[in-house]
Every structure is written in C-alpha cells, then in structure tokens.
Scaffold this motif. Structure first.
Motif, PDB file in Angstrom:
ATOM      1  N   LEU A  72       9.286   4.318   2.027  1.00  0.00           N
ATOM      2  CA  LEU A  72       8.006   3.581   1.856  1.00  0.00           C
ATOM      3  C   LEU A  72       8.481   2.828   0.463  1.00  0.00           C
ATOM      4  CD1 LEU A  72       5.207   6.094   2.168  1.00  0.00           C
ATOM      5  CD2 LEU A  72       5.661   4.271   3.635  1.00  0.00           C
ATOM      6  N   ILE A  73       9.032   3.158  -0.341  1.00  0.00           N
ATOM      7  CA  ILE A  73       9.617   2.445  -1.702  1.00  0.00           C
ATOM      8  C   ILE A  73      10.858   1.493  -1.202  1.00  0.00           C
ATOM      9  CG2 ILE A  73      10.639   2.699  -3.919  1.00  0.00           C
ATOM     10  CD1 ILE A  73       9.091   5.225  -4.278  1.00  0.00           C
ATOM     11  N   GLY A  74      11.609   1.807  -0.560  1.00  0.00           N
ATOM     12  CA  GLY A  74      12.800   0.984  -0.202  1.00  0.00           C
ATOM     13  C   GLY A  74      12.405  -0.150   0.651  1.00  0.00           C
ATOM     14  N   ALA A  75      11.232  -0.021   1.683  1.00  0.00           N
ATOM     15  CA  ALA A  75      10.673  -1.055   2.435  1.00  0.00           C
ATOM     16  C   ALA A  75       9.803  -1.881   1.574  1.00  0.00           C
ATOM     17  CB  ALA A  75       9.921  -0.616   3.453  1.00  0.00           C
ATOM     18  N   ALA A 135      17.568   7.447   2.071  1.00  0.00           N
ATOM     19  CA  ALA A 135      16.337   6.747   2.605  1.00  0.00           C
ATOM     20  C   ALA A 135      15.989   5.618   1.929  1.00  0.00           C
ATOM     21  CB  ALA A 135      15.045   7.573   2.524  1.00  0.00           C
ATOM     22  N   ILE A 136      16.162   5.213   0.422  1.00  0.00           N
ATOM     23  CA  ILE A 136      15.967   3.849  -0.097  1.00  0.00           C
ATOM     24  C   ILE A 136      16.881   3.025   0.532  1.00  0.00           C
ATOM     25  CG2 ILE A 136      16.621   2.818  -2.297  1.00  0.00           C
ATOM     26  CD1 ILE A 136      13.742   3.930  -2.736  1.00  0.00           C
ATOM     27  N   LYS A 137      18.092   3.536   0.640  1.00  0.00           N
ATOM     28  CA  LYS A 137      19.185   2.295   1.007  1.00  0.00           C
ATOM     29  C   LYS A 137      18.868   2.145   2.389  1.00  0.00           C
ATOM     30  CE  LYS A 137      22.816   4.356  -2.070  1.00  0.00           C
ATOM     31  NZ  LYS A 137      24.131   5.127  -1.801  1.00  0.00           N
ATOM     32  N   ALA A 138      18.549   2.920   3.377  1.00  0.00           N
ATOM     33  CA  ALA A 138      18.122   2.734   4.819  1.00  0.00           C
ATOM     34  C   ALA A 138      17.101   1.760   4.793  1.00  0.00           C
ATOM     35  CB  ALA A 138      18.273   3.927   5.607  1.00  0.00           C
ATOM     36  N   LEU A 161      12.465   5.139  10.756  1.00  0.00           N
ATOM     37  CA  LEU A 161      12.837   5.919   9.717  1.00  0.00           C
ATOM     38  C   LEU A 161      11.939   6.989   9.229  1.00  0.00           C
ATOM     39  CD1 LEU A 161      14.507   3.099   7.683  1.00  0.00           C
ATOM     40  CD2 LEU A 161      15.644   4.590   9.138  1.00  0.00           C
ATOM     41  N   LEU A 162      10.626   6.707   9.304  1.00  0.00           N
ATOM     42  CA  LEU A 162       9.766   7.696   8.923  1.00  0.00           C
ATOM     43  C   LEU A 162       9.785   8.946   9.788  1.00  0.00           C
ATOM     44  CD1 LEU A 162       6.721   5.493   7.552  1.00  0.00           C
ATOM     45  CD2 LEU A 162       7.854   7.014   6.336  1.00  0.00           C
ATOM     46  N   PHE A 163       9.796   8.564  10.883  1.00  0.00           N
ATOM     47  CA  PHE A 163       9.680   9.801  12.043  1.00  0.00           C
ATOM     48  C   PHE A 163      10.938  10.594  11.675  1.00  0.00           C
ATOM     49  CE2 PHE A 163      10.132  11.733  16.118  1.00  0.00           C
ATOM     50  CZ  PHE A 163       9.059  12.398  16.355  1.00  0.00           C
ATOM     51  N   THR A 164      12.089  10.255  11.195  1.00  0.00           N
ATOM     52  CA  THR A 164      13.189  10.931  11.247  1.00  0.00           C
ATOM     53  C   THR A 164      12.996  12.364  10.221  1.00  0.00           C
ATOM     54  OG1 THR A 164      14.161   9.770   9.288  1.00  0.00           O
ATOM     55  CG2 THR A 164      14.777   8.986  11.566  1.00  0.00           C
ATOM     56  N   ALA A 165      11.808  12.161   9.339  1.00  0.00           N
ATOM     57  CA  ALA A 165      11.687  13.232   8.502  1.00  0.00           C
ATOM     58  C   ALA A 165      11.059  14.499   9.485  1.00  0.00           C
ATOM     59  CB  ALA A 165      10.345  13.104   7.582  1.00  0.00           C
ATOM     60  N   ARG A 166      10.572  14.265  10.522  1.00  0.00           N
ATOM     61  CA  ARG A 166      10.201  15.267  11.290  1.00  0.00           C
ATOM     62  C   ARG A 166      11.425  15.754  12.276  1.00  0.00           C
ATOM     63  NH1 ARG A 166       6.633  18.378  14.141  1.00  0.00           N
ATOM     64  NH2 ARG A 166       6.626  18.518  16.549  1.00  0.00           N
ATOM     65  N   ALA A 167      12.107  14.653  12.907  1.00  0.00           N
ATOM     66  CA  ALA A 167      13.170  15.218  14.064  1.00  0.00           C
ATOM     67  C   ALA A 167      14.295  15.546  12.994  1.00  0.00           C
ATOM     68  CB  ALA A 167      13.505  13.632  14.393  1.00  0.00           C
ATOM     69  N   MET A 190       0.975  -1.278   0.119  1.00  0.00           N
ATOM     70  CA  MET A 190      -0.032   0.120  -0.043  1.00  0.00           C
ATOM     71  C   MET A 190       1.058   1.384  -0.132  1.00  0.00           C
ATOM     72  SD  MET A 190      -3.053  -1.413   2.799  1.00  0.00           S
ATOM     73  CE  MET A 190      -3.888   0.269   2.518  1.00  0.00           C
ATOM     74  N   THR A 191       1.805   1.262  -0.721  1.00  0.00           N
ATOM     75  CA  THR A 191       2.765   2.269  -0.685  1.00  0.00           C
ATOM     76  C   THR A 191       2.311   3.742  -1.097  1.00  0.00           C
ATOM     77  OG1 THR A 191       4.860   0.769  -1.452  1.00  0.00           O
ATOM     78  CG2 THR A 191       5.102   2.718  -1.569  1.00  0.00           C
ATOM     79  N   GLY A 192       1.598   3.880  -2.009  1.00  0.00           N
ATOM     80  CA  GLY A 192       1.058   5.052  -2.709  1.00  0.00           C
ATOM     81  C   GLY A 192       0.096   5.526  -1.873  1.00  0.00           C
ATOM     82  N   GLU A 193      -0.781   4.733  -1.098  1.00  0.00           N
ATOM     83  CA  GLU A 193      -1.989   5.143  -0.186  1.00  0.00           C
ATOM     84  C   GLU A 193      -1.339   5.487   1.135  1.00  0.00           C
ATOM     85  OE1 GLU A 193      -6.188   3.920   1.489  1.00  0.00           O
ATOM     86  OE2 GLU A 193      -5.181   2.494   0.070  1.00  0.00           O
ATOM     87  N   LEU A 194      -0.308   4.880   1.460  1.00  0.00           N
ATOM     88  CA  LEU A 194       0.382   5.426   2.819  1.00  0.00           C
ATOM     89  C   LEU A 194       1.149   6.597   2.611  1.00  0.00           C
ATOM     90  CD1 LEU A 194       2.000   1.773   3.822  1.00  0.00           C
ATOM     91  CD2 LEU A 194       0.176   3.177   5.044  1.00  0.00           C
ATOM     92  N   PHE A 195       1.786   6.723   1.317  1.00  0.00           N
ATOM     93  CA  PHE A 195       2.258   8.233   1.196  1.00  0.00           C
ATOM     94  C   PHE A 195       1.393   9.255   1.222  1.00  0.00           C
ATOM     95  CE2 PHE A 195       3.689  11.755  -1.558  1.00  0.00           C
ATOM     96  CZ  PHE A 195       5.044  11.846  -1.041  1.00  0.00           C
ATOM     97  N   ASP A 196       0.258   9.055   0.665  1.00  0.00           N
ATOM     98  CA  ASP A 196      -0.790   9.970   0.586  1.00  0.00           C
ATOM     99  C   ASP A 196      -1.223  10.471   2.194  1.00  0.00           C
ATOM    100  OD1 ASP A 196      -2.593  11.653  -0.973  1.00  0.00           O
ATOM    101  OD2 ASP A 196      -4.109  10.541   0.057  1.00  0.00           O
ATOM    102  N   VAL A 197      -1.492   9.494   2.985  1.00  0.00           N
ATOM    103  CA  VAL A 197      -2.022   9.367   4.232  1.00  0.00           C
ATOM    104  C   VAL A 197      -1.189  10.144   5.107  1.00  0.00           C
ATOM    105  CG1 VAL A 197      -2.789   8.162   6.337  1.00  0.00           C
ATOM    106  CG2 VAL A 197      -3.920   7.706   3.895  1.00  0.00           C
ATOM    107  N   ILE A 198       0.346   9.610   5.018  1.00  0.00           N
ATOM    108  CA  ILE A 198       1.238  10.195   5.772  1.00  0.00           C
ATOM    109  C   ILE A 198       1.414  11.306   5.631  1.00  0.00           C
ATOM    110  CG2 ILE A 198       3.693  10.070   6.402  1.00  0.00           C
ATOM    111  CD1 ILE A 198       3.345   7.023   6.172  1.00  0.00           C
TER     112      ILE A 198
END
Length: 310
Positions: free
Chosen positions: A241-244, A201-204, A215-221, A167-175
């Motif tokens: 999201l894409i890397g995972a 981010a892709i590699k991580a 890793l997503l939360f690091t966008a805020r931190a 659900m990558t695209g939908e999660l990106f939209d929601v997040i």
C-alpha cells in the motif's frame, strides 16, 4: 514563566489536541483526548473545549485558534475551503469566527482542489503544511503527510499548486480486519516485524503499482504455499500500500522535487524506511511541531501582539 497568549487546537475526526501557548511561543500546558469531531458533535463542541480549558485553568479572555474537522460541514462551524493554486499565506486570512462565544474562537479553512478530473480536499493538514514549509523557499517541493488519508502536496515557490489524497491507512485497516487477508495477519502483533518482507513489497509496488491488488493477494498465497508468517503478511500488505502510494504521488511531482515528510511516531518510521529502501532523498519535520507552528502563524496574523489579550 511566560504569560499565556492564546490557545491552539488541532481538532480531528477522532482526536483532540490542545496547547496553551505563551507569549514566547513556549508550551505552558497540553491536553489530548479522543473527543474528535464525531464525539464532540454529540457532546457539544463548546462544552468539550471548555472542559479542557478549565483543566488547564486557562484565562477566560484568551483567544482560541482551531484547525481540523471542527471546521467541517458536520463540525462546529463550517470554515469552508481556499481553492488551489494558492499561496501558503492565504490560509492565515480565511479563519472563521465561532459566534456566541465568550472568548474569540477562530477556525481555519481547509484547501480544495476543484479540478473535475482530480477533485480533492484537506482539512487540518493545511495547517501542518503552513508550519512545515517556509513561504519564501524557492523551487519545487513535495510534502508527504501520512495518515489514515495520506496527503501529498505539491508546492512551488511558496504556492500550493495541487495535492493528492491516498486512503492508505484506511485501506490497511479495512484489509487487515475485514477482508480474507485478516486471516493471514492473525497473530502478527505477537511477532517481530518482518523488515525484509516490507522492503520487498515496497519495491514491488513502487515498480509496478498497477499490480497492487494482485500483490496484496500474495499475502495469502505466500502463507499457503511458502510458509509466509503472519508478520510477513502484515509487512507485505503495508509495504504494498505504501509503495503504490509513493509511486502514485511522485508520478505527478516535478522531476527532482525535494520531499518533506511531515510525520511522527510509527508512521514516521515506516515512511522513512520506505524512502530509504527506494533511495529517495527526504527531510523529516515532526507533525506535532508543524501543526503548532502553523497555528502560531495564524494566531499572530489574526491577533498581533498589541491586540492579543492576556
């Protein structure tokens, strides 16, 4: 100009695409709109289809082959599913007729994976798959079809052995619109894309997919502590999201399986970048061309040349 042979329709949840196809497989006319299943269920599927056929002055006796959400339970007529594992050619034989129409309208079935540990379904992507992969190709292939719900399909010697939805695209939209991280990406559209943040981010996420939510939360931190820009935050979320997704998809694929990317536009560019960053070998097939080829294969199987009206 070639004579019209049939109408091909890709009917999604929120999109509608129609092509008037000639006897030589040329495109004689095209229509696109936002009248997907959700809208057409209110307006009426037959009415929506006829409005686009009238706009192209399509002959009244031309048959119509349809894939996508028009065949869902909430769609025009339920087309059901073909169970995996299955051959690609099985998709061609499962089309369902729409009753009460003045012309012959058929809707293709979806694919179902009934494994209780990993139940999954697809509708519409099976037709792209049919047009993207040659049935006689030997060996293992992994087909990536990115979107709101990305599909990764495992194919071996022309047999669909299984698939996974992300659900990558939908999660990106929601997040990015409805979570605390929406503040982090505010204004990103007005900035140049941050390719370095995306690559990192892709590699991580590919290396440690279990840490994806961290890793997503690091966008805020990263913004609060290190001056990460809005574009950087957006790239970080997308890359994570894409890397995972890629890590999860390849975990169930055979070693050395060839990757075929079926995509176009922005998603094609994003996933090609991701594969290059991860040093993954891939080939790209245009998504529109793939779905047209799949619909064409179905039309030729259902209505051979000597039976097709024109």
């Amino acid at each position: 100009m070639a004579r019209p042979a049939y109408i091909a329709v890709d009917w999604g949840t929120s999109s509608f695409r129609l092509w008037l196809i000639g006897e030589d497989d040329s495109i004689l006319g095209e229509r696109r709109s936002g009248e997907g299943m959700t809208s057409a269920a209110q307006t009426g599927f037959a009415k929506v289809l006829q409005s686009h056929l009238d706009a192209l002055a399509a002959p009244e006796d031309l048959p119509v082959i349809v894939c996508g959400m028009a065949g869902a339970r909430q769609g025009w007529v339920e087309a059901g599913y073909i169970d995996t594992p299955t051959s690609l050619s099985a998709i061609l034989t499962g089309a369902v007729s729409v009753p009460g129409q003045s012309r012959d309208v058929r809707i293709l079935p979806g694919l179902a994976q009934r494994d209780r540990q990993a139940p999954d379904v697809m509708r519409g992507e099976e037709t792209q798959l049919l047009g993207a992969i040659a049935a006689d190709v030997k060996g293992e292939q992994v087909v990536c079809m990115p979107g709101t719900h990305s599909k990764w399909v495992r194919v071996a010697d022309g047999q669909v052995t299984g698939f996974s939805t992300f659900m990558t695209g939908e999660l990106f939209d929601v997040i990015t619109k409805h979570s605390i991280l929406s503040h982090a990406v505010a204004g990103a559209a007005d900035m140049p894309a941050d390719s370095a943040a995306f690559a990192s981010a892709i590699k991580a996420a590919f290396d440690k997919p279990a840490l994806a939510t961290n890793l997503l939360f690091t966008a805020r931190a990263g913004q609060l502590l290190h001056g990460l820009t809005a574009a950087g935050s957006q790239a970080l979320i997308s890359g994570t999201l894409i890397g995972a997704e890629i890590a999860g998809a390849l975990s169930s694929a055979g070693q050395g399986a060839a990757i075929t990317l079926v995509a176009s536009g922005r998603l094609q560019a994003l996933y090609e970048d991701a594969f290059r960053i991860l040093s993954l070998t891939y080939t790209t097939v245009d998504a529109d061309a793939a779905v047209r080829r799949g619909l064409s294969a179905a039309a030729k199987a259902i209505w051979p040349n000597d039976e097709r009206k024109s």
